[in-house]
Design an enzyme around this catalytic site. Structure first.
Site, short mmCIF file in Angstrom:
data_model
loop_
_atom_site.label_atom_id
_atom_site.label_comp_id
_atom_site.label_asym_id
_atom_site.label_seq_id
_atom_site.Cartn_x
_atom_site.Cartn_y
_atom_site.Cartn_z
N SER A 7 6.95 -3.70 -7.80
CA SER A 7 6.04 -4.37 -6.87
C SER A 7 4.66 -4.41 -7.50
O SER A 7 4.39 -3.77 -8.51
CB SER A 7 5.99 -3.65 -5.53
N LYS A 8 3.78 -5.17 -6.89
CA LYS A 8 2.39 -5.23 -7.35
C LYS A 8 1.53 -5.80 -6.23
O LYS A 8 1.97 -6.66 -5.47
CB LYS A 8 2.25 -6.12 -8.59
N GLY A 9 0.30 -5.31 -6.16
CA GLY A 9 -0.66 -5.85 -5.21
C GLY A 9 -1.89 -6.32 -5.94
O GLY A 9 -2.31 -5.71 -6.95
N LEU A 59 3.58 -8.12 -3.49
CA LEU A 59 4.91 -8.66 -3.74
C LEU A 59 5.83 -7.56 -4.22
O LEU A 59 5.41 -6.70 -5.01
CB LEU A 59 4.84 -9.77 -4.80
N ASP A 81 -4.21 0.94 -10.28
CA ASP A 81 -4.21 -0.11 -11.29
C ASP A 81 -5.67 -0.41 -11.60
O ASP A 81 -6.55 0.36 -11.23
CB ASP A 81 -3.46 -1.35 -10.79
#
Length: 991
Positions: A535-537, A484, A591
């Protein structure tokens, strides 16, 4: 990595025709006649078969059934005799039931291999038969690895079991591999004679070795299954081979024939269908809808589409409803009691209304609706094969003949077919999915996982008030995940989410999207100082695939790249239907669980021809020009500035302060917090358990663990004081020095930060699950007089506290700095790493940024120092702004943090599109300050502005001015403040 060599499947409509050359040397057992005599004698001795009949039974078994000689060569006399006796018994049983059919099922399993023989009608699937192939998969092939692999040969008999039946025998031979070279070098891994099983080399013809070698090299050079077709002239083959190689490749070779007098379409059409669908099955070998495919109720594509729709419904089916919206409007969301009620109701509604099983039950009830919805999806995204010079597949031909409903007709069909509102809502979610897929690799010939670029506009504003810019859904056999982002150019890490047990998996599954959204939103606020948005996954490992983190990550990355890189290779990576119609670039960072994977992702993007490969990932190893966050403590440098700021403002000495930290010496934040701090650390909580000493944990021993990145399970407990203890997660009934007995180490670890025995003023979460402290348990951080047990909290770990919990603690008197402010060092480092990649040519990047074992470029050393200085300066500026604004307004710091972020983000976007940017002289003055000094010295401002993409330079210009202005003047400046702020810049322009 797996390659599937389907010897009857064509790529690009071009088959390879071979003369009638067998792929393997025929099995010929020279001792067969002598063995028949021995078997007959053995049977006569046992007496179970009358002596007069023993010879006939042996002759029938050896001569009439057409069993391959491999069986007789590998089985003992006793084993063969036992099988013949079993068959004799089966004949007698069939006779007593007046049954002309003969059901044969023989098997022998060992650790080294197996033999299975059973009756099989050509072209008929046995859903409830002996399930030998499933057993072969689970017991041998699925567990195969380089150390212990198995090869399979399977044959269909040439004869039938009786003259009155068309039923044949299917035989399977599984044998453990003995590789020529179990550990091939990089140079040897493409040599089939080095990596093959010895028995394979004895049996394979030169032609087969040549074919397999070609397929192997293709598989090593790319991702996904490799599919080739070879028509064997005049052949009526009936074989299946699974060959393993010591380089990790598996080759499956199928020899197929059309059933005589079959009314089905020509076998070539079916083979083209296999080509199209092989990678779908490779991506998702099993799904809960598989039985619908096996019973011909759904095709492979339809059943997998139904599975994807099921996953989508789990995450996005509207479970709150209008009543919840009304309640939100009635209650006061700033009231902690009201907020607590809303939070509990939201979780309850999402958990109880539509469970996974309930949704699946509804989908299984209406396979005909799945078919219609699939057609609606396929008519948008299935590329006409003629465009890519492929022969039309059965699937495409079927689409052209099926009835295609409009969206309105399809909705009406769903409404008339379903029997209640819940069923209607489930299939409505399929329609929402179809309508919002902008592009997908579903029909890409080679893929390793399924990916969907979604238009996120379907998300309800009441639940997701900040609109997403982009959304990816990725689904593989080991995982499901999202990516996202809130801006076109955005940055954030990719997180692996593991689950300790099924209960934990269910919790993680329910919260997956919300957690991803919250992390990306936090990232958006955290990225206030840099050009990129947030953003981040996330990658949630399946409950049974917890050891497949790297495999899942690689598939996730490759599937996303399918949608970012234009397909140019027919039959492998083709052009897809793109409703987005704009180029996209995603930036991945490290991350939880992915710090060691960044090198692979960057290298893989380069192998796939991505022009953005240098900037695709950050936190890479130094050999690739990366600036590893953990090596240089980039994230910790920001977090610790807030801790030091509190000490400075309150006149405290760090060495006298007692601290608890979650996240241990094995992690990035945890290890660097230990290294960089000088306080009395009393408690450390990590994945292995709890370490606590009220007198302060031995700094030397703690430093040893941090230096070696070891968990506290490796702590020398002799270094603890008499009051200190260590409790590991797998321990039970542990007696503490106080006399208290801990029943369960895992539960004790999970809740230790809430335990009143912890006596520390400072709490720095450096790890832990999101929402570890929420409104339901935050009261446990308050004493009997409602005072906070931790006076000072700096939230290093993302989302460790909910916003409601932070505000409750601040009202009680705690000083709290939230994650979006404290934890921004890593993203700043990543952004500056990418800036260097954009600023240098490939040659310059290699010279100045890539570290070798014996040489670290001087530029690299100095650039890293400057990055650290920038991180600490940004943290200091924001800390001072938050402290000043709180003193002025008494607004909670947790709210001020968001206010500052939103003010900077909004001003940044405005500044990028004003006359200030158009003033070239002013632009250069600002960029002289905004660009790192080392890049200005090495490259020069003019070249930086030329090489770095303009939209990126605009973002640097806007973010620098916006952050500096808001940090200095706050969120409520007077009308002359900006003029005052810009005056020095205009003065420099005039000089």
């Amino acid at each position: 990595m797996t390659a599937a060599n389907v010897d009857v499947a064509a790529q690009n409509g071009q088959g390879h025709t071979l003369k009638n050359m067998p792929g393997y040397i025929e099995n010929a057992f020279s001792g067969k006649s002598a063995q028949m005599v021995q078997v007959t004698e053995y049977l006569s001795e046992k007496g179970f078969i009358p002596t007069a009949l023993a010879q006939n039974e042996v002759s029938w078994f050896y001569g009439n059934l057409g069993i391959d000689d491999m069986y007789f060569a590998s089985e003992s006399v006793e084993s063969i005799a036992n099988h013949i006796m079993a068959l004799y018994g089966a004949k007698i049983f069939a006779y007593t039931k007046n049954d002309n059919g003969l059901d044969i099922n023989l098997e022998r399993e060992t650790e080294e291999g197996a033999v299975y023989i059973h009756t099989s009608r050509p072209g008929v699937s046995q859903l409830y038969g002996p399930q030998h192939e499933k057993r072969i998969d689970s017991k041998y092939l699925d567990v195969s690895n380089v150390e212990r692999a198995f090869r399979l040969e399977s044959y269909r008999s040439k004869g039938t079991v009786s003259s009155s039946s068309s039923t044949q025998l299917r035989t399977y031979f599984v044998r453990q591999c003995s590789f020529v070279n179990p550990t091939p070098t990089k140079e040897q891994e493409t040599d089939i004679r080095e990596t093959a099983d010895k028995s394979f080399l004895e049996k394979a013809t030169e032609n087969t070795l040549e074919i397999y070698s070609t397929v192997m090299k293709q598989a090593l050079g790319r991702t996904g299954p490799v599919i080739e077709m070879f028509e064997v002239e005049g052949s009526r083959e009936r074989r299946l081979y699974v060959e393993q190689f010591s380089n990790g490749i598996t080759i499956v070779s199928l020899y197929l024939n059309q059933i005589p007098k079959s009314t089905a379409p020509p076998i070539e059409h079916s083979i083209h269908q296999i080509i199209k669908e092989a990678s779908l099955i490779y991506c998702l070998p099993t799904t809960p809808l598989q039985s619908f495919f096996q019973t011909n109720k759904l095709s492979v594509q339809e059943s997998i589409y139904g599975y994807i729709g099921w996953i989508f419904a789990q995450h996005f089916l509207n479970r709150l409803g209008n009543e919840y919206v009304s309640l939100v409007n009635i209650l006061d969301t700033t009231n902690s009691t009201h907020q607590d009620v809303l939070t509990k109701m939201k979780k309850r509604l999402r958990t109880d209304t539509f469970t996974r099983d309930y949704i699946l039950e509804i989908i299984k009830t209406y396979p005909e609706l799945v078919k219609l919805l699939y057609i609606n999806f396929a008519m948008i995204h299935y590329v006409n094969p003629a465009v890519n010079s492929l022969q039309p597949t059965l699937s495409y031909q079927r689409l052209r003949t099926d009835t295609v409903l409009t969206e309105e007709e399809l909705y009406e069909k769903i409404r008339r077919t379903t029997s209640n509102s819940h069923e209607l809502m489930v299939f409505e979610s399929f329609l929402i999915f179809n309508k919002h897929v902008l592009k997908t690799n579903f029909y890409q010939p080679t893929k390793v996982a399924l990916s969907f670029r979604m238009d996120p506009s379907f998300l309800p504003e009441i639940e997701y008030p900040t609109k997403l810019f982009g959304m990816f859904l990725v689904i593989g056999s080991e995982f499901r995940g999202f990516h996202l982002r809130f801006r076109d150019v955005a940055r954030g890490g990719i997180r692996i989410i593991r689950s300790r047990n099924r209960e934990a998996y269910s919790i993680n599954l329910r919260s997956l999207f919300d957690e991803n959204y919250a992390l990306a939103n936090t990232q958006q606020r955290k990225n206030k100082d840099i050009p990129e948005g947030g953003s981040k996954g996330t990658i949630l490992l399946d409950v049974n695939q917890q050891d497949k983190a790297l495999v899942a990550f690689e598939k996730y990355v490759d599937a996303v790249l399918d949608l970012l890189i234009l397909g140019e290779t027919p039959g492998i990576k083709e052009r897809i239907v793109d409703l987005y119609k704009k180029p996209e670039i995603l930036f991945f960072g490290p991350d939880e669980g992915t710090a060691d994977y960044m090198d692979w992702a960057s290298a893989h993007a380069r192998e796939r021809g991505a022009s953005f490969w240098k900037a695709f990932t950050t936190g890479k190893s130094q050999s690739l020009g990366g600036i590893p966050h953990d090596t240089y403590g980039m994230t910790t440098r920001s977090v610790h500035q807030y801790v030091l700021g509190i000490y400075r403002k309150l006149g405290l000495k760090e060495e006298n302060c007692h601290k608890l930290q979650t996240g241990g010496p094995d992690g990035d934040l945890g290890s660097n917090e230990i290294k960089i701090s000088t306080d009395k650390t009393c408690g450390v909580v990590d994945g292995s358990g709890v370490l606590y000493d009220p007198e302060g944990i031995d700094r030397t021993e703690l430093g040893r663990l941090a230096g070696s990145r070891l968990m506290i399970s490796n702590f020398d407990v002799s270094k603890l004081s008499p009051k200190g203890f260590r409790v590991l997660v797998d321990e039970v009934n542990v007696k503490l020095p106080s006399g208290e007995v801990i029943d369960d180490g895992l539960s004790f670890r999970n809740n230790f930060h809430l335990n009143p025995m912890v006596n520390c003023e400072v709490f720095v979460p450096c790890g832990g699950r999101p929402e570890s402290v929420d409104l339901q348990n935050v009261s446990r951080l308050l004493d009997a007089e409602n005072h906070p047990r931790f006076k000072y909290i700096v939230e290093g770990a993302n989302l460790f506290f909910t916003q409601e919990a932070r505000l409750r603690l601040e009202r009680a008197g705690a000083i709290v700095f939230k994650d979006a402010s404290a934890n921004k060092g890593g993203v700043t480092s990543s952004s500056l790493e990418v800036l260097a990649a954009l600023a240098f040519t490939d040659e310059e990047f290699a010279e100045h940024m890539q570290v070798t074992p014996d040489h670290t470029p001087v530029f690299y050393q100095e650039y890293v120092k400057e990055v650290q200085t920038i991180i600490e300066r940004n943290a200091h500026l924001e800390f001072e702004a938050l402290w000043r604004e709180h003193q002025r307004t008494r607004t909670p710091r947790s709210i001020l943090s968001d206010d500052l972020s939103l003010a900077i983000v909004k001003l940044n976007e405005n500044l990028q599109h004003t006359s200030l940017w158009d003033n070239v002289a002013l632009r250069k003055v600002v960029l002289e300050e905004a660009f790192p000094n080392m890049l200005l010295k090495q490259v020069g401002l003019d070249k930086l502005m030329e090489r770095v993409p303009e939209n990126y330079v605009r973002a640097i210009f806007g973010s620098y001015l916006a952050s500096r202005f808001v940090y200095k003047y706050g969120t409520e400046p007077n009308q002359f403040a900006f003029f005052e702020f810009m005056t020095p810049y205009f003065s420099k322009v005039q000089q």
